[in-house]
Structures are given as structure tokens and as C-alpha cells.
Design a protein around this motif. Structure first.
Motif, PDB file in Angstrom:
ATOM      1  N   PHE A   1      17.557 -36.981  -7.521  1.00 21.33           N
ATOM      2  CA  PHE A   1      17.838 -35.984  -6.660  1.00 21.33           C
ATOM      3  C   PHE A   1      16.196 -34.796  -6.820  1.00 21.33           C
ATOM      4  N   ASP A   2      16.740 -34.222  -7.742  1.00 19.85           N
ATOM      5  CA  ASP A   2      15.770 -33.506  -8.302  1.00 19.85           C
ATOM      6  C   ASP A   2      14.424 -33.555  -8.762  1.00 19.85           C
ATOM      7  N   GLU A   3      14.235 -34.267  -9.975  1.00 19.78           N
ATOM      8  CA  GLU A   3      13.186 -35.062  -9.993  1.00 19.78           C
ATOM      9  C   GLU A   3      12.075 -35.556  -8.499  1.00 19.78           C
ATOM     10  N   SER A   4      12.484 -35.586  -7.401  1.00 20.50           N
ATOM     11  CA  SER A   4      11.800 -36.240  -6.706  1.00 20.50           C
ATOM     12  C   SER A   4      11.091 -35.305  -5.840  1.00 20.50           C
ATOM     13  N   LYS A   5      12.395 -33.682  -6.235  1.00 18.52           N
ATOM     14  CA  LYS A   5      11.666 -32.823  -5.382  1.00 18.52           C
ATOM     15  C   LYS A   5      11.374 -33.034  -4.043  1.00 18.52           C
ATOM     16  N   MET A   6      12.062 -33.584  -3.625  1.00 23.00           N
ATOM     17  CA  MET A   6      11.979 -33.866  -1.999  1.00 23.00           C
ATOM     18  C   MET A   6      13.373 -32.389  -0.902  1.00 23.00           C
ATOM     19  N   GLY A   7      14.428 -32.381  -1.894  1.00 21.68           N
ATOM     20  CA  GLY A   7      14.848 -31.272  -1.375  1.00 21.68           C
ATOM     21  C   GLY A   7      15.913 -32.263  -0.143  1.00 21.68           C
ATOM     22  N   VAL A   8      16.651 -31.069   0.307  1.00 19.22           N
ATOM     23  CA  VAL A   8      17.630 -31.720   1.725  1.00 19.22           C
ATOM     24  C   VAL A   8      17.034 -31.582   2.811  1.00 19.22           C
ATOM     25  N   LYS A   9      16.025 -31.315   2.943  1.00 14.57           N
ATOM     26  CA  LYS A   9      15.148 -31.431   3.970  1.00 14.57           C
ATOM     27  C   LYS A   9      14.076 -33.055   4.184  1.00 14.57           C
TER      28      LYS A   9
ATOM     29  N   ALA B   1      13.050 -24.909  -4.271  1.00 15.46           N
ATOM     30  CA  ALA B   1      14.604 -25.763  -4.970  1.00 15.46           C
ATOM     31  C   ALA B   1      15.329 -25.365  -4.481  1.00 15.46           C
ATOM     32  N   SER B   2      16.249 -26.750  -4.007  1.00 15.96           N
ATOM     33  CA  SER B   2      17.420 -27.144  -3.555  1.00 15.96           C
ATOM     34  C   SER B   2      18.611 -26.874  -4.447  1.00 15.96           C
TER      35      SER B   2
ATOM     36  N   TRP C   1      24.097 -28.034   1.242  1.00 14.68           N
ATOM     37  CA  TRP C   1      23.295 -28.657   2.349  1.00 14.68           C
ATOM     38  C   TRP C   1      22.278 -27.736   2.695  1.00 14.68           C
ATOM     39  N   HIS C   2      20.648 -27.327   1.678  1.00 17.02           N
ATOM     40  CA  HIS C   2      19.942 -26.031   1.676  1.00 17.02           C
ATOM     41  C   HIS C   2      19.226 -26.467   1.179  1.00 17.02           C
ATOM     42  N   ASP C   3      18.022 -26.077   1.117  1.00 19.53           N
ATOM     43  CA  ASP C   3      16.837 -25.814   0.400  1.00 19.53           C
ATOM     44  C   ASP C   3      16.831 -24.183   0.547  1.00 19.53           C
ATOM     45  N   SER C   4      15.886 -23.704  -1.052  1.00 16.26           N
ATOM     46  CA  SER C   4      15.764 -22.165  -1.268  1.00 16.26           C
ATOM     47  C   SER C   4      13.856 -22.274  -1.331  1.00 16.26           C
ATOM     48  N   LEU C   5      13.265 -20.783  -0.537  1.00 22.22           N
ATOM     49  CA  LEU C   5      12.310 -20.745  -1.294  1.00 22.22           C
ATOM     50  C   LEU C   5      12.400 -19.105  -1.881  1.00 22.22           C
ATOM     51  N   GLN C   6      12.335 -18.659  -2.817  1.00 26.28           N
ATOM     52  CA  GLN C   6      12.692 -17.685  -3.853  1.00 26.28           C
ATOM     53  C   GLN C   6      11.279 -16.952  -4.192  1.00 26.28           C
ATOM     54  N   ALA C   7      11.204 -15.791  -3.902  1.00 25.58           N
ATOM     55  CA  ALA C   7      10.355 -14.911  -4.812  1.00 25.58           C
ATOM     56  C   ALA C   7      10.928 -13.432  -5.014  1.00 25.58           C
TER      57      ALA C   7
ATOM     58  N   GLY D   1      14.316 -17.567   1.650  1.00 27.29           N
ATOM     59  CA  GLY D   1      13.714 -17.762   2.438  1.00 27.29           C
ATOM     60  C   GLY D   1      14.867 -19.723   2.555  1.00 27.29           C
ATOM     61  N   HIS D   2      16.426 -19.275   3.343  1.00 22.55           N
ATOM     62  CA  HIS D   2      16.869 -20.699   3.259  1.00 22.55           C
ATOM     63  C   HIS D   2      16.359 -22.068   4.415  1.00 22.55           C
ATOM     64  N   CYS D   3      16.729 -23.296   3.838  1.00 27.78           N
ATOM     65  CA  CYS D   3      16.467 -24.059   5.078  1.00 27.78           C
ATOM     66  C   CYS D   3      17.352 -24.738   5.098  1.00 27.78           C
ATOM     67  N   TYR D   4      18.201 -25.028   6.606  1.00 31.34           N
ATOM     68  CA  TYR D   4      19.464 -25.786   6.452  1.00 31.34           C
ATOM     69  C   TYR D   4      19.053 -26.934   7.830  1.00 31.34           C
ATOM     70  N   PRO D   5      18.208 -28.058   7.059  1.00 29.37           N
ATOM     71  CA  PRO D   5      18.207 -29.338   8.347  1.00 29.37           C
ATOM     72  C   PRO D   5      19.632 -29.703   8.306  1.00 29.37           C
ATOM     73  N   TYR D   6      19.071 -30.354   9.492  1.00 36.02           N
ATOM     74  CA  TYR D   6      19.856 -31.749  10.315  1.00 36.02           C
ATOM     75  C   TYR D   6      20.806 -32.766   8.724  1.00 36.02           C
ATOM     76  N   CYS D   7      21.901 -32.477   9.212  1.00 34.28           N
ATOM     77  CA  CYS D   7      22.787 -33.018   7.903  1.00 34.28           C
ATOM     78  C   CYS D   7      23.292 -33.889   9.129  1.00 34.28           C
TER      79      CYS D   7
END
Length: 312
Positions: free
Chosen positions: A21-29, A139-140, A152-158, A220-226
Motif C-alpha cells: 500500500f505504501d509503495e503504491s503511493k495511492m493513499g486512502v484517497k 503520505a497516508s 483513514w486519512h491522507d496528509s499534505l505536510q509542510a 492538510g488532512h483529507c478523510y475520503p469516503y470510506c
């Protein structure tokens, strides 16, 4: 003895599944957008941890909302200081309104974060990494390889300070909005730190003199449809490590705050910002507050999924 109804298949290899999952870089989105009907096993949380969190308060209690409109009036400021002091002591969280930021700034920030997470996987992938503390990271789950169960979240961090992050390192789709939010959120945080400082009997600018607002991170967190929100959570209960966190929601419920022994759902206030008093300040002030937060994923499809932006 009868077999348990819900068991992990003997052939399941969690470490392998997590790595793939991590290496796919797809995230939960990416998982959500793929149309899955059940979540991967490593996202499933133990039933006892989920049931504990669902003991949400039914009482008429809600997060304090503090109006900062009269902040600069000498005769009214002490009352605001008292409100902030009490909310920090008893909740560790509060919402602020009339904080000086136009609603358009808040909307632009949320729109930019959504635009980043809505990009195709290959566009976001160049930011996908696990090097915390500098630059930009997408990353997720920061603790994907350490947690008992993923959330169940992905994050953009800076990381915006203390060393200024060159704007060119930020993703094109949200570059100027994230840079602008950092400045705006810092201003709100410094106002709040002044009030907290006064509440502790210190000089108004004491926290700023101690450079408490220099080290900052944007998240910046994203919590997509689950498809199975009752088996996982958007983010696990936690406290924030810094001084204060300035949190912006997109208006979709999902955030819970622990107050005493109960979990209280936070209803977003239009134009409001949530302030979380961090662990560092709690330790410095010897507060007895024990507060944590959790997010719940949603059954809704984007663009109605919860989003949050925070600066720490």
C-alpha cells in the motif's frame, strides 16, 4: 469451540500488505476512488477501541466559542483573557470567531487543500515520502509502520519554520494558499498566545519573545469516503505536541474532543477556527487537562468529505 465470526485469513501478511500500500503511493484517497467495497485488513481497528470512542456525550455540552472582536479594547480584554484561560484549563480546546481572517481566506485554503488531494496519483506521488521534519511531505498515516491499525486519512505536510520554506517547494496547485495560510494562522496563534500568557500572569508578549511561533508545520488532512466507517477511524485519539494548533475545518462534522470521560462532537462554526492547546504548554503550566481528539471517516463521496488544515 466455535470459530470467531470475524478473523483475519491465515494467509494474510500484514507487513506485506502495508508495504504494498505504501509503495503504491495511492493513499486512502486512491483506495476510495478505486471503488472498493471493504477496507484493507490493516485499517481495521479493535472493536474495544472503536466502542470506547463512540461514547459521545449526549449532554448539552459543546466546545466553548470565544469572540475576539473586542480584543483591542482595554476594558473588555480582561474578560476575553478569562474566557481563554478557563477554556484552556477545562477543555484544552476552544473555537474563536472574529479573529481577523476573512471567510474568503478560509475558503481559499480549504479549496486549495482539496485541489491537492483531488489530483491524480502520479501528480501527488512526487511528494509522497516519509521524511518528517523538513520540506514537503505527502503520505497516508505518519505512523503507518508503527500503529496497531492504520487510520483513514491522507496528509499534505509542510514545515514552514523556523527555516522558511521556499514557496517553490510547495505543490503548484496549493502553493500560494498554503504560504498565505501560514502567515494568517501564525497571526491568530500569536493573538491566542498573548491571551494565554496574560491568563498565566505573564507579560502579553512573553511567548513571542520565547520564539514559540517560530517552529511551524502546516498539515492538510483529507478523510475520503470510506465503505466501512464503523471498522476504522479517520485519525486516532491524540494530543498535539506544540504550543497551540490553529485548526480549520471545511464544515463537515467528524471531529471529536474528549472532555472529562466523554467524547464530544465539535460542530463547526461558520468563519470560526479551533484552537488546541498543545502538550508543551500543558507541561509548562502543569495543567491537569487530559484532552485528545479523534476524527471519524465518512460514508459520503467527495466533495463532501471532511477536510482539515492546521498550523502548529
Amino acid at each position: 469451540m466455535a470459530a470467531a465470526a470475524d478473523v483475519t485469513p491465515p494467509s494474510y501478511h500484514r507487513a506485506k500488505a502495508v508495504k504494498e500500500f505504501d509503495e503504491s503511493k495511492m493513499g486512502v484517497k486512491g483506495l476510495s476512488d478505486s471503488g472498493i467495497t471493504s477496507i484493507p485488513e490493516f485499517f481495521v481497528h479493535p472493536p474495544h477501541s472503536l466502542s470506547d470512542l463512540k461514547l459521545t456525550s449526549k449532554a448539552a455540552v459543546s466546545l466553548p466559542v470565544i469572540d475576539l472582536a473586542d480584543l483591542e479594547y482595554a476594558d473588555r480584554r480582561p474578560a476575553i483573557v478569562d474566557q481563554v484561560k478557563e477554556a484552556a484549563k477545562t477543555w484544552g480546546f476552544f473555537q474563536v470567531v472574529n479573529h481577523g481572517l476573512p471567510v474568503s481566506v478560509l475558503e481559499d485554503t480549504i479549496r486549495a487543500v482539496r485541489a491537492f488531494h483531488d489530483q491524480p496519483r502520479d501528480v501527488k506521488a512526487k511528494y509522497y515520502k516519509r521524511e518528517e521534519g523538513r520540506g514537503v511531505m505527502y503520505a497516508s498515516n505518519n505512523d503507518l509502520y508503527r500503529a496497531e491499525a492504520a487510520s483513514w486519512h491522507d496528509s499534505l505536510q509542510a514545515w514552514m519554520g523556523p527555516e522558511p520554506l521556499p514557496p517553490g517547494e510547495l505543490p503548484d496547485v496549493c502553493r500560494w494558499e498554503v504560504a498565505a495560510w501560514d502567515g494568517h494562522a501564525r497571526g491568530v496563534a500569536e493573538k491566542v498566545m498573548e491571551l494565554l500568557s496574560e491568563g498565566l500572569g505573564l507579560e502579553r508578549g512573553r511567548f513571542k519573545e520565547l520564539t514559540f511561533s517560530e517552529s511551524r508545520a502546516f498539515v492538510g488532512h483529507c478523510y475520503p469516503y470510506c465503505p466501512e466507517p464503523d471498522r476504522t477511524m479517520g485519525i486516532t485519539p491524540h494530543t498535539d505536541p506544540g504550543i497551540v494548533t490553529v485548526l480549520l475545518q471545511n464544515g463537515i462534522k467528524g471531529l471529536q474532543v474528549k472532555h472529562g470521560r466523554e467524547w464530544v462532537e465539535v460542530s463547526p462554526v461558520h468563519g470560526g477556527l479551533i484552537i488546541n492547546v498543545g502538550d508543551f504548554l500543558q507541561c509548562r503550566t502543569a495543567s491537569t487537562r487530559a484532552c485528545s481528539t479523534a476524527w471519524w471517516p465518512t460514508r459520503r463521496r467527495n466533495p463532501e468529505s471532511p477536510l482539515s488544515c492546521s498550523s502548529i
